[in-house]
Scaffold this active site. Structure first.
Site, mmCIF file in Angstrom:
data_model
loop_
_atom_site.group_PDB
_atom_site.id
_atom_site.type_symbol
_atom_site.label_atom_id
_atom_site.label_comp_id
_atom_site.label_asym_id
_atom_site.label_seq_id
_atom_site.Cartn_x
_atom_site.Cartn_y
_atom_site.Cartn_z
ATOM 1 N N ARG A 188 58.491 -41.680 -66.714
ATOM 2 C CA ARG A 188 58.837 -40.430 -67.380
ATOM 3 C C ARG A 188 60.206 -40.585 -68.040
ATOM 4 N NH1 ARG A 188 57.002 -39.158 -62.117
ATOM 5 N NH2 ARG A 188 55.071 -37.932 -62.069
ATOM 6 N N LYS A 212 59.714 -37.823 -59.283
ATOM 7 C CA LYS A 212 59.684 -36.422 -58.893
ATOM 8 C C LYS A 212 59.689 -36.288 -57.375
ATOM 9 C CE LYS A 212 57.402 -34.099 -62.788
ATOM 10 N NZ LYS A 212 56.213 -33.313 -63.185
ATOM 11 N N HIS A 282 56.421 -38.661 -73.345
ATOM 12 C CA HIS A 282 55.287 -38.423 -72.456
ATOM 13 C C HIS A 282 53.990 -38.955 -73.056
ATOM 14 C CE1 HIS A 282 54.875 -36.672 -68.524
ATOM 15 N NE2 HIS A 282 53.701 -36.177 -68.845
ATOM 16 N N ARG A 285 53.765 -42.440 -71.979
ATOM 17 C CA ARG A 285 53.310 -42.503 -70.584
ATOM 18 C C ARG A 285 51.794 -42.303 -70.512
ATOM 19 N NH1 ARG A 285 54.635 -41.485 -65.106
ATOM 20 N NH2 ARG A 285 53.496 -39.771 -64.145
ATOM 21 N N HIS A 308 52.115 -40.115 -59.144
ATOM 22 C CA HIS A 308 51.420 -38.833 -59.010
ATOM 23 C C HIS A 308 51.309 -38.445 -57.541
ATOM 24 C CE1 HIS A 308 49.265 -39.638 -63.089
ATOM 25 N NE2 HIS A 308 50.412 -39.013 -63.257
ATOM 26 N N TYR A 317 43.096 -39.427 -66.598
ATOM 27 C CA TYR A 317 43.080 -40.597 -67.467
ATOM 28 C C TYR A 317 41.711 -41.261 -67.519
ATOM 29 C CZ TYR A 317 48.091 -40.041 -67.520
ATOM 30 O OH TYR A 317 49.351 -39.521 -67.684
#
Length: 345
Positions: A188, A212, A282, A285, A308, A317
């Site tokens: 990211r 994150k 993004h 990504r 994730h 995806y």
């Protein structure tokens, strides 16, 4: 009364730096107590900021209501809150509204100790849900509150031609390394900006990334990325005491960490130069994730690479982009064995 969200970094580490205050500087206690609790839970500053703006939006709306205490809140009142949001211009997205509703339910439970009551209307419903990987029997999921239907996300990666044009528009090793980390490792933009010199393990071809939720992950580095990083560190990076990996190369900010505004400006300039209007951090990504799926990577491995929290996000995806559908259709048409054109045609 006018409400605003202030950033106060000088507060103790146990308090949220984001504070809801009125026009006299007095704090909105019910909101700030909740933000302080999330700070203690070690939520990131970006999450606290998002929560703060959600609470600010609701608090401004709440001031216009005849009710005075937060404990009078219920799902029926949230329905009125949603109606008023849908009448706003510009209208917020369903994702934004659902996020605000989730924050308000958490705030109510934090102060009352129990779930938000239904009020005059009841939104409780249940539905069957399968495993994200498609195995096992469906299980029943109970939804107990108002929630807007969100459109299904469709991942549209860049084409190989767009990637080549955008890549060739960069001429410094720093910028090439930036793009490579997003395109070949799926980082990211915030993760790239937060990288430190100490995160690099170039001898082992690895990099440690803080993602994150303050979650660390160790990622492999392709040879192209290692070469770009080594050339940047050896030839371009100014002498500076900053521990940040990526710094400004010129101007008044030379040697200082590259800022989010600087990264946005960099991509905006190269979108114009390369004539690839969809190229943003993004989207790079997303292109990485889609390419990994096309290459046959397992979903748990891709989930770990991209950081994730839930496999549902990684499953996005698996969807085929329109160009993939046409490519597969053309391949199947050429290799067909049973289909034949009738002679009458």
């Amino acid at each position: 009364m006018k409400l605003s969200l202030l950033y106060r970094p000088s507060l103790p580490a146990s308090a949220s730096p984001y504070r809801l205050v009125d026009d006299l500087g007095r704090e909105i206690t019910w909101a700030n107590d909740f933000l302080d609790a999330q700070r203690i839970r070690q939520l990131s500053p970006r999450s606290l900021r998002a929560y703060g703006y959600d609470l600010l939006h609701f608090a401004r709306w709440w001031l216009q209501r005849p009710l005075r205490t937060l404990l009078e809140l219920n799902e029926s009142i949230l329905l009125d809150y949603v109606r008023d949001q849908l009448n706003e211009e510009p209208k917020p997205t369903p994702q934004t509204i659902n996020h605000r509703l989730g924050v308000l339910r958490s705030v109510y439970q934090f102060h009352s100790g129990h779930a938000l009551p239904a009020g005059s209307y009841h939104f409780q419903r249940s539905y069957l849900m399968r495993s994200p990987l498609g195995y096992g029997r469906p299980h029943r999921v109970l939804v107990s509150g108002l929630r807007l239907r969100q459109p299904r996300r469709v991942i549209v990666p860049l084409s190989s031609d767009e990637v080549a044009k955008f890549w060739n528009s960069f001429h410094t090793f720093r910028d090439l390394a930036l793009v490579a980390l997003m395109l070949l490792d799926g980082l990211r933009s915030r993760e790239v900006l937060d990288l430190k010199i100490g995160n690099l393990q170039l001898a082992d071809g690895q990099i440690r990334v803080l993602g994150k939720g303050t979650k660390h992950r160790l990622l492999p580095l392709p040879a192209e990325t290692v070469d770009a990083l080594q050339s940047y560190l050896r030839l371009e990076r100014p002498l500076t005491n900053s521990p940040s990996l990526f710094v400004s190369l010129k101007g008044r900010r030379r040697g200082q960490p590259l800022s989010p505004a600087g990264l946005r400006s960099l991509f905006r300039h190269h979108r114009l130069c390369s004539q690839v209007p969809n190229a943003n951090p993004h989207r790079l990504r997303h292109t990485f994730g889609a390419d990994m799926v096309r290459g046959g990577i397992s979903l748990p491995a891709l989930q770990r690479l991209m950081g994730h929290s839930h496999i549902h996000t990684t499953m996005l995806y698996v969807q085929l982009a329109p160009q993939d559908v046409w490519r597969e259709y053309a391949r199947a048409l050429q290799n067909r064995t049973r289909l034949s054109v009738p002679k009458t045609l």
